[in-house]
Design a protein around this motif. Structure first.
Motif, mmCIF file in Angstrom:
data_model
loop_
_atom_site.group_PDB
_atom_site.id
_atom_site.type_symbol
_atom_site.label_atom_id
_atom_site.label_comp_id
_atom_site.label_asym_id
_atom_site.label_seq_id
_atom_site.Cartn_x
_atom_site.Cartn_y
_atom_site.Cartn_z
ATOM 1 N N VAL A 72 -19.764 10.898 -24.760
ATOM 2 C CA VAL A 72 -21.099 10.313 -24.613
ATOM 3 C C VAL A 72 -21.414 9.438 -25.820
ATOM 4 O O VAL A 72 -21.846 8.284 -25.684
ATOM 5 N N VAL A 73 -21.188 9.965 -27.024
ATOM 6 C CA VAL A 73 -21.478 9.206 -28.243
ATOM 7 C C VAL A 73 -20.586 7.965 -28.318
ATOM 8 O O VAL A 73 -21.058 6.869 -28.669
ATOM 9 N N ASP A 74 -19.320 8.101 -27.970
ATOM 10 C CA ASP A 74 -18.419 6.942 -27.988
ATOM 11 C C ASP A 74 -18.926 5.836 -27.057
ATOM 12 O O ASP A 74 -18.923 4.659 -27.435
ATOM 13 N N ARG A 75 -19.373 6.192 -25.857
ATOM 14 C CA ARG A 75 -19.885 5.184 -24.908
ATOM 15 C C ARG A 75 -21.190 4.574 -25.414
ATOM 16 O O ARG A 75 -21.385 3.357 -25.307
ATOM 17 N N LEU A 76 -22.079 5.410 -25.946
ATOM 18 C CA LEU A 76 -23.331 4.880 -26.489
ATOM 19 C C LEU A 76 -23.069 3.947 -27.669
ATOM 20 O O LEU A 76 -23.720 2.905 -27.809
ATOM 21 N N ALA A 77 -22.110 4.289 -28.508
ATOM 22 C CA ALA A 77 -21.756 3.437 -29.650
ATOM 23 C C ALA A 77 -21.127 2.134 -29.161
ATOM 24 O O ALA A 77 -21.459 1.048 -29.669
ATOM 25 N N ARG A 78 -20.257 2.226 -28.200
ATOM 26 C CA ARG A 78 -19.620 1.027 -27.637
ATOM 27 C C ARG A 78 -20.670 0.059 -27.090
ATOM 28 O O ARG A 78 -20.550 -1.158 -27.210
ATOM 29 N N ASP A 79 -21.743 0.623 -26.514
ATOM 30 C CA ASP A 79 -22.814 -0.191 -25.940
ATOM 31 C C ASP A 79 -23.873 -0.591 -26.966
ATOM 32 O O ASP A 79 -24.877 -1.213 -26.614
#
Length: 140
Positions: A72-79
């Motif tokens: 979740v954090v990786d996707r939020l950071a990517r975005d």
């Protein structure tokens, strides 16, 4: 072979009913907030509520295991919705913080999220809604 007789009815089992309600809720959520998953929104909401958190603490606060919160954090950071940084006291620990874009996205979705809850609870009258939420809170 002797026929099986039982008082068991799947339609009366709490797990089955909770799964069906969850599926309905997820459908309502994805229609109202298509750009975030429920877990992504939960992470943003907890960061708004609690401020920057270690990834591990954020996972516990949102009831996600370590692998799930990492994704979740990786996707939020990517975005560009959150940033992570090494904790100065423990370089192995990541601190997760909202970005300005993340805060704006969250603020723009709060009304929709409240409507999702209202629509999920809509089959119940207000007293039943309050009772259900109170009972689920006790069980969580």
């Amino acid at each position: 072979m002797k026929p099986i007789t039982s008082d068991y009815s799947l339609d009366r089992q709490v797990g089955y009913l909770l799964r069906r309600v969850t599926q309905r809720h997820l459908s309502i959520f994805s229609a109202a907030i298509p750009d975030l998953t429920t877990t992504q929104f939960a992470a943003l909401a907890k960061l708004v509520e609690l401020g920057p958190q270690s990834q591990n603490t954020l996972g516990r606060a949102t009831s996600m295991d370590a692998a799930t919160i990492k994704g979740v954090v990786d996707r939020l950071a990517r975005d560009g919705l959150v940033v992570t940084s090494a904790d100065p006291e423990d370089r192995r620990r990541l601190t997760v913080s909202l970005t300005k874009v993340g805060m704006q996205l969250y603020a723009g979705r709060v009304a929709s999220a409240l409507q999702v809850t209202a629509e999920t609870l809509a089959p119940l009258n207000p007293d039943e809604q309050a009772t259900l939420v109170a009972l689920l809170s006790r069980m969580a």
